[in-house]
Motif scaffolding. Structure first.
Motif, short mmCIF file in Angstrom:
data_model
loop_
_atom_site.label_atom_id
_atom_site.label_comp_id
_atom_site.label_asym_id
_atom_site.label_seq_id
_atom_site.Cartn_x
_atom_site.Cartn_y
_atom_site.Cartn_z
N MET A 38 8.63 36.34 24.33
CA MET A 38 8.60 36.00 22.91
C MET A 38 9.12 34.58 22.71
N GLY A 39 10.25 34.25 23.35
CA GLY A 39 10.81 32.91 23.23
C GLY A 39 9.86 31.85 23.74
N THR A 40 9.22 32.11 24.87
CA THR A 40 8.26 31.17 25.45
C THR A 40 7.08 30.97 24.51
N SER A 41 6.62 32.05 23.88
CA SER A 41 5.49 31.92 22.96
C SER A 41 5.83 31.06 21.75
N PHE A 42 7.14 30.99 21.43
CA PHE A 42 7.59 30.14 20.31
C PHE A 42 7.99 28.75 20.79
N GLY A 43 7.97 28.53 22.10
CA GLY A 43 8.39 27.24 22.64
C GLY A 43 9.90 27.09 22.69
N ILE A 84 11.12 34.07 9.93
CA ILE A 84 9.89 34.05 9.13
C ILE A 84 9.19 32.70 9.28
N ALA A 85 9.96 31.61 9.20
CA ALA A 85 9.38 30.27 9.34
C ALA A 85 8.76 30.08 10.72
N THR A 86 9.44 30.56 11.76
CA THR A 86 8.91 30.44 13.12
C THR A 86 7.63 31.25 13.28
N HIS A 87 7.61 32.46 12.73
CA HIS A 87 6.39 33.27 12.79
C HIS A 87 5.25 32.59 12.04
N ASN A 93 2.33 37.46 12.48
CA ASN A 93 2.58 38.31 11.33
C ASN A 93 4.04 38.22 10.90
N ILE A 94 4.26 38.01 9.60
CA ILE A 94 5.63 37.88 9.08
C ILE A 94 6.12 39.15 8.39
N LEU A 95 5.34 40.19 8.43
CA LEU A 95 5.70 41.41 7.72
C LEU A 95 7.02 42.01 8.22
N PHE A 96 7.20 42.07 9.55
CA PHE A 96 8.41 42.70 10.11
C PHE A 96 9.69 41.93 9.72
N PRO A 97 9.78 40.61 9.95
CA PRO A 97 11.01 39.92 9.53
C PRO A 97 11.22 39.95 8.01
N MET A 98 10.14 39.95 7.25
CA MET A 98 10.28 40.03 5.79
C MET A 98 10.83 41.39 5.38
N ALA A 99 10.35 42.45 6.01
CA ALA A 99 10.82 43.80 5.68
C ALA A 99 12.30 43.96 6.04
#
Length: 130
Positions: A38-43, A84-87, A93-99
């Motif tokens: 996950m971290g790698t996918s976000f850089g 949310i900003a990173t997603h 999808n930002i649904l999970f951090p928003m929820a």
């Protein structure tokens, strides 16, 4: 809602949020394969992701303690806002951090009456300060 019901509801929701976010923090701190992917996918480097896990862990601890709960709420809100900003930046999808952020604030409103007064009736605050 009675005071007892409010207290029980607040602590049950706090426990659920705490368990979920503790698991996420531990995953980041331990550097599990899923977390590193996950971290790698976000850089984000492994060290930075571990640091983020420590911030998340500390924020959850502060949220769970009554005396520091409002501070914990603000820190978790900031942390989840960053998630949310990173997603968004990576078209995920930002649904999970928003929820989760919504659940944190709903729980905080239930647990901390001062937030209810602050957000619910601004006139009562003005009368006290005048």
């Amino acid at each position: 809602m009675t005071s007892k019901t409010r207290k029980i509801t607040g602590w049950v929701l706090s426990g659920l949020i705490g368990l979920m976010l503790f698991a996420s923090a531990i995953d980041k701190i331990k550097g599990s394969e899923h977390a590193l992917q996950m971290g790698t996918s976000f850089g984000i480097s492994a060290e930075t992701y571990t640091f983020l896990g420590c911030i998340e862990f500390l924020s959850v601890l502060l949220f769970l303690f009554q005396r520091s709960g409002v501070l914990g709420t603000l820190l978790l809100s900031s942390y989840l806002g960053g998630a949310i900003a990173t997603h968004l930046q990576h078209q995920q999808n930002i649904l999970f951090p928003m929820a989760i952020e919504a659940a944190v604030w709903i729980t905080a409103i239930i647990r901390f009456p001062e937030l209810t007064r602050r957000f619910g009736n601004p006139k009562s605050l003005n009368e006290r300060t005048a």
